[in-house]
Scaffold this motif. Structure first.
Motif, PDB file in Angstrom:
ATOM      1  N   ALA A  18       0.947  -1.169  -0.027  1.00  0.00           N
ATOM      2  CA  ALA A  18      -0.103   0.013   0.016  1.00  0.00           C
ATOM      3  C   ALA A  18       0.972   1.257  -0.044  1.00  0.00           C
ATOM      4  O   ALA A  18       0.513   2.314  -0.833  1.00  0.00           O
ATOM      5  N   LYS A  19       1.820   1.103   0.863  1.00  0.00           N
ATOM      6  CA  LYS A  19       2.697   2.406   0.844  1.00  0.00           C
ATOM      7  C   LYS A  19       3.576   2.491  -0.390  1.00  0.00           C
ATOM      8  O   LYS A  19       3.835   3.832  -0.794  1.00  0.00           O
ATOM      9  N   GLN A  57       1.114   4.208  -2.892  1.00  0.00           N
ATOM     10  CA  GLN A  57       0.914   5.657  -2.693  1.00  0.00           C
ATOM     11  C   GLN A  57       2.189   6.454  -3.099  1.00  0.00           C
ATOM     12  O   GLN A  57       1.915   7.295  -3.554  1.00  0.00           O
ATOM     13  N   ASP A  58       3.411   6.000  -2.925  1.00  0.00           N
ATOM     14  CA  ASP A  58       4.404   6.713  -3.380  1.00  0.00           C
ATOM     15  C   ASP A  58       4.760   6.559  -4.757  1.00  0.00           C
ATOM     16  O   ASP A  58       5.049   7.809  -5.453  1.00  0.00           O
ATOM     17  N   GLY A  95       2.347   5.592  -7.470  1.00  0.00           N
ATOM     18  CA  GLY A  95       1.014   5.677  -8.310  1.00  0.00           C
ATOM     19  C   GLY A  95       0.904   7.019  -9.179  1.00  0.00           C
ATOM     20  O   GLY A  95       0.161   7.137  -9.929  1.00  0.00           O
ATOM     21  N   GLU A  96       1.823   7.861  -8.813  1.00  0.00           N
ATOM     22  CA  GLU A  96       1.690   9.190  -9.677  1.00  0.00           C
ATOM     23  C   GLU A  96       2.194   8.866 -11.084  1.00  0.00           C
ATOM     24  O   GLU A  96       2.097   9.629 -11.919  1.00  0.00           O
ATOM     25  N   THR A 128      -2.629   3.380  -9.302  1.00  0.00           N
ATOM     26  CA  THR A 128      -2.808   4.508  -8.457  1.00  0.00           C
ATOM     27  C   THR A 128      -3.388   3.510  -7.438  1.00  0.00           C
ATOM     28  O   THR A 128      -4.262   2.913  -7.432  1.00  0.00           O
ATOM     29  N   LEU A 129      -3.079   4.167  -5.931  1.00  0.00           N
ATOM     30  CA  LEU A 129      -3.924   3.624  -4.818  1.00  0.00           C
ATOM     31  C   LEU A 129      -4.949   4.385  -4.627  1.00  0.00           C
ATOM     32  O   LEU A 129      -4.948   5.732  -4.528  1.00  0.00           O
ATOM     33  N   TYR A 156      -6.960   2.300   1.393  1.00  0.00           N
ATOM     34  CA  TYR A 156      -6.461   1.184   2.095  1.00  0.00           C
ATOM     35  C   TYR A 156      -7.156   1.111   3.694  1.00  0.00           C
ATOM     36  O   TYR A 156      -7.148   2.254   4.229  1.00  0.00           O
ATOM     37  N   LEU A 202      -6.831  -3.511  -0.034  1.00  0.00           N
ATOM     38  CA  LEU A 202      -6.132  -2.583  -0.745  1.00  0.00           C
ATOM     39  C   LEU A 202      -6.919  -2.423  -2.060  1.00  0.00           C
ATOM     40  O   LEU A 202      -7.366  -3.276  -2.676  1.00  0.00           O
ATOM     41  N   GLN A 239      -7.036  -0.364  -5.696  1.00  0.00           N
ATOM     42  CA  GLN A 239      -6.215   0.330  -6.674  1.00  0.00           C
ATOM     43  C   GLN A 239      -6.834   0.467  -7.806  1.00  0.00           C
ATOM     44  O   GLN A 239      -7.914  -0.073  -8.383  1.00  0.00           O
TER      45      GLN A 239
END
Length: 634
Positions: A90-91, A94-95, A97-98, A104-105, A108, A117, A119
């Protein structure tokens, strides 16, 4: 329709009006956290949860993917590790997914003691499906793949993240624009592999992951680049790296070109060479390095000379050196390398096999998988043997062989195929196709009418040996079928699997009789006594004896310190012989279960054992590249 979220439910789809699941009676959840409507199951993560297709009601019912974490053994090490890896994924999302080529997340959360989770859903096909539907990639497609995938991989590495599981299944081709998307950055699927193999905290896929990751658990940007190279190889050839890795570890990367259906250019070949280096120090260290080598080089500008031209002088021509073109090199079979010198050698392994030794298996299982050799026919008299003929080589590896009772037909199993050979002439009779994975085990009935094959595709197939027609497919195992054996009367088939079970089948009608459970790990070897009363199975550190008629376990033999790769029973039914990954051979009294003695002499795993019909001679084959003949004392 509403989908049941019980991870063990086998029929999760229900009518919208239902309050409880019609299959398992679990209360149905219309919306997770009052937002996400689950539509259907996309994949099952093997006891750690499921992946679902869903709709986000807060975003005009936009389609999304929900991964569920629901391990069975809560409070265990596996459960704690699962939560840790799930949170890590998940982390990461999040970091990362840009980036437009990474999902993209969306959310969660925890609900009803399960972790979820959510996405972005990528509409398209993964590259494994694309390969199966459209066939092997050409060089241009591989170059496009690399240049499309290396930038997002660079983005990942620059944020100190290592994917650790790059393979065709984890690369999606987005339907909307054809761009490649890197998926599956984490937990449950990888943990399933870890727990299944019981090898510490190993994460990755065997065949794609490099040595430092599989053996030491270490991963670097160069590790992902090795996996990318293995992925390109798979797409170019259609050959799964796992099957080659299972054959003989990482040796395949040194001669990967032999599997190509057509040659590649020097530049791409050099790039793949460097991606697939076993030594991490010799491999590419960054995505930028690969991109640089793939990009066309600008022409070197011509610089006019700025120094005076020296006076001309006469230069005698240098005679051309005669260069002898390199001769084609043929690798000797691994198990015979130290034995074959000038074409004459002693080879009891196949020699006594042709004389009637029982139960010998020519394929092997190393600490990192299976290994196999080309097929050779040897003079059958046990004196100075010489290589009689070398059968036409497979395009891929040979994993298993069997000889019919009348000595006329040899069957060999390889990647997705079985070949039948005329044992007298060495000519190929026909090829049997039907399996979608490597054929790890073969057995032929005593009457010579039926051939049985067990495969990596989790199935067993029965074939008419005379015509080559498939009789039926037996499904029941949930993982690779590693060993098969047929009773002397031809009525019972036994199979051992990576799913830790043994299954007994009625060979005539193909129905499952029963499943034997007792091994805590994979069942690597099975054998049936000549009188058809006893079944022997080899697993991790243990051998189990079973009553074949009732399926009851008689006893467990303990003594080996690693996986039991091969078992054989003497013709009189008194002695059992076992070979193991612990490099030893053990002889057992079948009546009492007592260990008679341990034979030490091999420096690596003992892959095959066989006893002569008179019970006086034992033969063993090993990964130490030797075959040993033992005289059994009276």
């Amino acid at each position: 329709m509403i989908c049941c979220l019980n991870p063990e439910c086998h029929q999760p789809l229900n009518h919208d009006s239902n309050k409880f699941c019609q299959a398992c009676s679990t209360p149905l959840v219309p919306l997770l956290i009052n937002r996400f409507r689950v539509l259907r199951v996309l994949s099952n993560e093997g006891g750690f949860g499921k992946t679902y297709l869903a709709e986000d009601t807060h975003k005009l019912n936009e389609t999304c993917v929900i991964k569920q974490l629901a391990p069975k053994q809560q409070g265990s090490w596996a459960f704690k590790k699962a939560i840790e890896l799930f949170e890590e994924e998940a982390k990461r999302l999040q970091d990362l997914g840009e980036h437009p080529q990474i999902p993209t997340l969306f959310a969660y959360f925890e609900e009803n003691n399960f972790l979820y989770l959510v996405q972005q859903f990528i509409a398209g096909e993964n590259l494994l499906n694309e390969l199966e539907q459209s066939g092997e990639y050409n060089e241009s497609q591989i170059r496009e793949l690399l240049l499309d995938l290396l930038p997002p991989l660079k983005f990942v590495h620059e944020r100190n993240v290592i994917h650790r599981d790059i393979k065709p299944e984890n690369i999606m081709r987005r339907k909307s624009d054809g761009r490649l998307v890197l998926i599956d950055f984490g937990a449950s699927k990888q943990l399933t592999v870890t727990v299944h193999t019981q090898i510490g905290t190993q994460i990755g896929s065997q065949g794609y992951s490099p040595l430092e990751q599989i053996k030491g658990g270490e991963a670097y940007p160069a590790s992902d680049l090795f996996a990318l190279g293995a992925t390109c190889f798979h797409l170019l050839t259609g050959v799964q790296p796992f099957d080659l890795w299972a054959e003989n570890g990482y040796a395949w990367v040194n001669d990967w070109r032999q599997y190509l259906p057509s040659s590649v250019s020097g530049r791409l070949g050099e790039v793949l060479d460097k991606l697939l280096k076993i030594d991490i120090q010799e491999r590419y260290q960054s995505a930028d390095e690969v991109i640089n080598d793939l990009s066309p080089k600008p022409p070197t500008p011509v610089v006019p000379p700025t120094i005076p031209v020296p006076p001309q002088r006469t230069v005698l021509p240098i005679p051309k050196r005669q260069v002898t073109p390199p001769q084609p090199q043929f690798k000797q079979p691994v198990a015979l390398t130290q034995l074959i010198k000038t074409g004459k050698f002693r080879n009891w392994l196949l020699g006594v096999l042709l004389l009637g030794l029982i139960g010998i298996e020519i394929y092997s299982y190393t600490r990192y998988g299976f290994s196999a050799n080309p097929i050779f026919l040897i003079d059958s008299f046990p004196s100075s043997f010489f290589l009689e003929k070398n059968l036409k080589r497979y395009f891929n590896s040979v994993f298993s062989v069997a000889i019919s009772a009348d000595g006329k037909t040899l069957a060999s199993g390889g990647y997705q195929t079985i070949k039948l050979w005329n044992l007298a002439t060495g000519e190929e009779i026909r090829t049997l196709k039907g399996h979608s994975g490597s054929v790890y085990s073969i057995a032929i009935s005593a009457d010579g009418k039926t051939l049985v094959s067990g495969s990596y595709d989790n199935t067993i197939k029965l074939w008419n040996l005379a015509t080559g027609e498939e009789i039926r497919t037996l499904k029941g195992h949930s993982d690779s079928v590693l060993s098969v054996a047929i009773s002397a009367d031809g009525k019972t088939l036994v199979s051992g699997s990576y799913d830790n079970t043994i299954k007994l089948w009625n060979l005539a009608i193909g129905e499952e009789i029963r499943t034997l459970k007792g091994h805590s790990d994979l069942v690597r070897s099975v054998a049936i006594s000549a009188d058809g009363k006893m079944l022997v199975s080899g697993g991790y550190q243990t051998i189990k004896l079973w009553n074949l008629a009732t399926g009851e376990e008689i006893r467990t033999l303990k003594g080996h310190s690693d996986l039991v790769l091969s078992v054989a029973i003497s013709a009189d039914g008194k002695t059992l012989v076992s070979g193991s990954l612990d490099n030893t051979i053990k002889l057992w009294n079948l009546a009492t279960g007592e260990e008679i003695r341990t034979l030490k002499g091999h420096s690596y795993s003992v892959n095959s054992v066989a006893i002569s019909a008179d019970g006086k001679t034992l033969v063993s084959g090993s990964d130490d590249k030797t075959i040993k003949i033992w005289r059994v004392a009276p």
